[in-house]
Design a protein around this motif. Sequence first.
Motif, PDB file in Angstrom:
ATOM      1  N   ASN A 136      26.864  54.527  50.713  1.00 49.09           N
ATOM      2  CA  ASN A 136      27.842  53.849  49.808  1.00 49.09           C
ATOM      3  C   ASN A 136      28.776  53.133  50.965  1.00 49.09           C
ATOM      4  OD1 ASN A 136      28.211  56.809  47.916  1.00 49.09           O
ATOM      5  ND2 ASN A 136      27.167  54.812  47.504  1.00 49.09           N
ATOM      6  N   ALA A 137      29.235  53.441  52.075  1.00 43.86           N
ATOM      7  CA  ALA A 137      30.243  52.849  52.788  1.00 43.86           C
ATOM      8  C   ALA A 137      29.718  51.656  53.343  1.00 43.86           C
ATOM      9  CB  ALA A 137      30.573  53.915  54.309  1.00 43.86           C
ATOM     10  N   PHE A 138      28.188  51.512  53.815  1.00 43.07           N
ATOM     11  CA  PHE A 138      27.684  50.345  54.251  1.00 43.07           C
ATOM     12  C   PHE A 138      27.519  49.264  53.181  1.00 43.07           C
ATOM     13  CE2 PHE A 138      23.664  47.959  54.874  1.00 43.07           C
ATOM     14  CZ  PHE A 138      24.046  47.509  56.134  1.00 43.07           C
ATOM     15  N   LYS A 139      27.102  49.748  51.812  1.00 47.43           N
ATOM     16  CA  LYS A 139      27.181  48.826  50.820  1.00 47.43           C
ATOM     17  C   LYS A 139      28.547  48.078  50.630  1.00 47.43           C
ATOM     18  CE  LYS A 139      24.581  51.461  48.237  1.00 47.43           C
ATOM     19  NZ  LYS A 139      23.730  51.846  46.895  1.00 47.43           N
ATOM     20  N   ILE A 140      29.516  48.945  50.745  1.00 54.29           N
ATOM     21  CA  ILE A 140      31.020  48.517  50.285  1.00 54.29           C
ATOM     22  C   ILE A 140      31.377  47.385  51.416  1.00 54.29           C
ATOM     23  CG2 ILE A 140      33.558  49.211  50.537  1.00 54.29           C
ATOM     24  CD1 ILE A 140      32.616  51.826  49.294  1.00 54.29           C
ATOM     25  N   GLY A 141      30.636  47.918  52.623  1.00 52.85           N
ATOM     26  CA  GLY A 141      30.934  46.722  53.923  1.00 52.85           C
ATOM     27  C   GLY A 141      30.252  45.546  53.551  1.00 52.85           C
ATOM     28  N   LEU A 142      29.223  45.515  52.996  1.00 51.98           N
ATOM     29  CA  LEU A 142      28.307  44.433  52.633  1.00 51.98           C
ATOM     30  C   LEU A 142      29.027  43.437  51.584  1.00 51.98           C
ATOM     31  CD1 LEU A 142      24.770  45.416  52.212  1.00 51.98           C
ATOM     32  CD2 LEU A 142      25.659  44.003  53.955  1.00 51.98           C
ATOM     33  N   PHE A 143      29.895  44.132  50.481  1.00 53.56           N
ATOM     34  CA  PHE A 143      30.609  43.532  49.582  1.00 53.56           C
ATOM     35  C   PHE A 143      31.843  42.903  50.196  1.00 53.56           C
ATOM     36  CE2 PHE A 143      28.131  45.386  46.252  1.00 53.56           C
ATOM     37  CZ  PHE A 143      28.469  44.689  45.150  1.00 53.56           C
ATOM     38  N   GLN A 144      32.434  43.478  51.220  1.00 49.97           N
ATOM     39  CA  GLN A 144      33.529  42.928  52.035  1.00 49.97           C
ATOM     40  C   GLN A 144      33.282  41.679  52.557  1.00 49.97           C
ATOM     41  OE1 GLN A 144      36.962  44.769  54.587  1.00 49.97           O
ATOM     42  NE2 GLN A 144      35.000  44.753  55.698  1.00 49.97           N
ATOM     43  N   CYS A 145      32.036  41.675  52.727  1.00 53.18           N
ATOM     44  CA  CYS A 145      31.497  40.159  53.337  1.00 53.18           C
ATOM     45  C   CYS A 145      31.662  39.088  52.572  1.00 53.18           C
ATOM     46  CB  CYS A 145      30.333  40.381  53.927  1.00 53.18           C
ATOM     47  SG  CYS A 145      30.077  41.403  55.353  1.00 53.18           S
ATOM     48  N   ILE A 146      31.704  39.301  51.150  1.00 56.08           N
ATOM     49  CA  ILE A 146      32.052  38.000  50.253  1.00 56.08           C
ATOM     50  C   ILE A 146      33.010  37.523  50.488  1.00 56.08           C
ATOM     51  CG2 ILE A 146      31.770  37.705  47.924  1.00 56.08           C
ATOM     52  CD1 ILE A 146      30.061  39.917  47.335  1.00 56.08           C
ATOM     53  N   ALA A 147      33.888  38.389  50.826  1.00 52.59           N
ATOM     54  CA  ALA A 147      35.561  37.765  50.864  1.00 52.59           C
ATOM     55  C   ALA A 147      35.707  36.962  52.158  1.00 52.59           C
ATOM     56  CB  ALA A 147      36.598  38.844  51.369  1.00 52.59           C
ATOM     57  N   MET A 148      34.540  36.536  52.963  1.00 57.02           N
ATOM     58  CA  MET A 148      34.477  35.595  53.995  1.00 57.02           C
ATOM     59  C   MET A 148      34.644  34.219  53.418  1.00 57.02           C
ATOM     60  SD  MET A 148      32.153  37.088  56.803  1.00 57.02           S
ATOM     61  CE  MET A 148      32.376  38.803  57.623  1.00 57.02           C
ATOM     62  N   ILE A 149      34.533  34.103  51.895  1.00 52.52           N
ATOM     63  CA  ILE A 149      34.516  32.864  51.347  1.00 52.52           C
ATOM     64  C   ILE A 149      35.869  32.983  51.104  1.00 52.52           C
ATOM     65  CG2 ILE A 149      33.994  31.642  49.413  1.00 52.52           C
ATOM     66  CD1 ILE A 149      31.319  33.197  49.246  1.00 52.52           C
ATOM     67  N   PRO A 150      36.682  31.863  51.543  1.00 52.50           N
ATOM     68  CA  PRO A 150      38.086  32.029  51.286  1.00 52.50           C
ATOM     69  C   PRO A 150      38.684  32.057  49.857  1.00 52.50           C
ATOM     70  CG  PRO A 150      37.678  30.337  52.943  1.00 52.50           C
ATOM     71  CD  PRO A 150      36.622  30.770  52.368  1.00 52.50           C
ATOM     72  N   GLY A 151      39.472  32.633  49.439  1.00 50.68           N
ATOM     73  CA  GLY A 151      39.844  32.981  47.854  1.00 50.68           C
ATOM     74  C   GLY A 151      39.291  34.183  47.320  1.00 50.68           C
ATOM     75  N   VAL A 152      38.417  34.536  47.779  1.00 47.76           N
ATOM     76  CA  VAL A 152      37.763  35.785  47.066  1.00 47.76           C
ATOM     77  C   VAL A 152      38.605  36.941  46.982  1.00 47.76           C
ATOM     78  CG1 VAL A 152      35.695  37.421  47.259  1.00 47.76           C
ATOM     79  CG2 VAL A 152      35.191  34.850  47.506  1.00 47.76           C
ATOM     80  N   SER A 153      39.240  37.313  47.950  1.00 50.87           N
ATOM     81  CA  SER A 153      39.836  38.713  48.243  1.00 50.87           C
ATOM     82  C   SER A 153      39.196  39.847  48.816  1.00 50.87           C
ATOM     83  CB  SER A 153      40.549  39.129  47.110  1.00 50.87           C
ATOM     84  OG  SER A 153      41.131  40.307  47.260  1.00 50.87           O
ATOM     85  N   ARG A 154      39.559  40.052  50.008  1.00 50.82           N
ATOM     86  CA  ARG A 154      38.767  41.226  50.710  1.00 50.82           C
ATOM     87  C   ARG A 154      39.131  42.452  49.985  1.00 50.82           C
ATOM     88  NH1 ARG A 154      39.259  45.671  53.059  1.00 50.82           N
ATOM     89  NH2 ARG A 154      41.424  45.547  52.407  1.00 50.82           N
ATOM     90  N   SER A 155      40.324  42.821  49.506  1.00 52.35           N
ATOM     91  CA  SER A 155      40.280  44.032  48.814  1.00 52.35           C
ATOM     92  C   SER A 155      39.548  44.065  47.393  1.00 52.35           C
ATOM     93  CB  SER A 155      41.692  44.374  48.772  1.00 52.35           C
ATOM     94  OG  SER A 155      42.377  43.277  47.585  1.00 52.35           O
ATOM     95  N   GLY A 156      39.657  42.820  46.867  1.00 51.51           N
ATOM     96  CA  GLY A 156      39.021  43.005  45.501  1.00 51.51           C
ATOM     97  C   GLY A 156      37.460  43.067  45.664  1.00 51.51           C
ATOM     98  N   ALA A 157      36.887  42.420  46.568  1.00 52.51           N
ATOM     99  CA  ALA A 157      35.291  42.316  46.798  1.00 52.51           C
ATOM    100  C   ALA A 157      35.078  43.765  47.225  1.00 52.51           C
ATOM    101  CB  ALA A 157      34.950  41.234  48.044  1.00 52.51           C
ATOM    102  N   SER A 158      35.813  44.371  48.221  1.00 61.45           N
ATOM    103  CA  SER A 158      35.393  45.610  48.561  1.00 61.45           C
ATOM    104  C   SER A 158      35.505  46.846  47.410  1.00 61.45           C
ATOM    105  CB  SER A 158      35.991  46.258  49.766  1.00 61.45           C
ATOM    106  OG  SER A 158      37.541  46.112  49.703  1.00 61.45           O
ATOM    107  N   ILE A 159      36.769  46.918  46.509  1.00 58.77           N
ATOM    108  CA  ILE A 159      36.910  47.656  45.665  1.00 58.77           C
ATOM    109  C   ILE A 159      35.915  47.716  44.471  1.00 58.77           C
ATOM    110  CG2 ILE A 159      38.374  48.321  43.824  1.00 58.77           C
ATOM    111  CD1 ILE A 159      40.812  47.471  45.462  1.00 58.77           C
ATOM    112  N   VAL A 160      35.410  46.353  44.254  1.00 61.97           N
ATOM    113  CA  VAL A 160      34.447  46.048  43.228  1.00 61.97           C
ATOM    114  C   VAL A 160      33.040  46.568  43.709  1.00 61.97           C
ATOM    115  CG1 VAL A 160      33.203  44.433  41.996  1.00 61.97           C
ATOM    116  CG2 VAL A 160      35.481  44.433  42.002  1.00 61.97           C
ATOM    117  N   GLY A 161      32.763  46.596  45.144  1.00 63.00           N
ATOM    118  CA  GLY A 161      31.917  46.949  45.723  1.00 63.00           C
ATOM    119  C   GLY A 161      31.789  48.596  45.621  1.00 63.00           C
TER     120      GLY A 161
END
Length: 264
Positions: free
Chosen positions: A136-161
Amino acid sequence: MSILHAIILAIIEGLTEFLPISSTGHMILYSSFAGIASEPFVKLFTVAIQFGAILSVLVLYIKRFFRSIQFYIKLFVAFIPAAVFGLLLSDVIDSLLESAMGVAVSLLIGGIILLFVDKWFDRPRIDDSEDIDLWNAFKIGLFQCIAMIPGVSRSGASIVGGMSQGISRKAAAEFSFFLAVPTMFAATGKKMLDYFMDGNTLTTEQWKLFAIGNVVAFIVAMLAIRFFISFLTKYGFKVFGWYRIIMGLIIIGLLLSGMQMEVV
């Protein structure tokens, strides 16, 4: 950059870093209205004040960070994707950061997603962040990578992940906060190293701005985290979704009207 600008940017960082609304989008908007030049020190400052936000997580959740070695293993596993993709795609990320319109579109799309995410993942199986396993932790980390696109939100991507893995909103949010510590610390360290490697130096006044910014970001982030956990548990993401949509539309409207916006 004046002391007032430094304080306001630190307030923005503290308020928005742990909420799913994108600190980048808000800094663009304020910097453009305030006329803050997008120079190397300003770019460094907006990243380096994340250190104050990191400390707020450590203070609020200090007991979690001394509970077990398994906790650190999970964070390391979740951090790996961001570390790998961050190094491999650094040039691409820098080019994306040049587009204010790209940030606005990300805000808009992310807002639409947040309107529905509570319905998509409404049957959590994990209610405590300690019960998150390594996969689960690894997959959350993958979702966090989406936030490398500016404007996505690191917290939002990882929480949804996290929610996509059957983790409750509260537990996913807490794990997102924990994951922010190594992620933001690494980003701050890299930015500082790049700044000095490019031959730049810091004056006494600039060190003073760093100190003020980090103190303000620390205090505001502590308040924001407490508010967010309580609000998210009760009401979910919909308010944040509408907020992102409005923010994205405002930036798009200003850009289409001819206003120039620089990404700090």
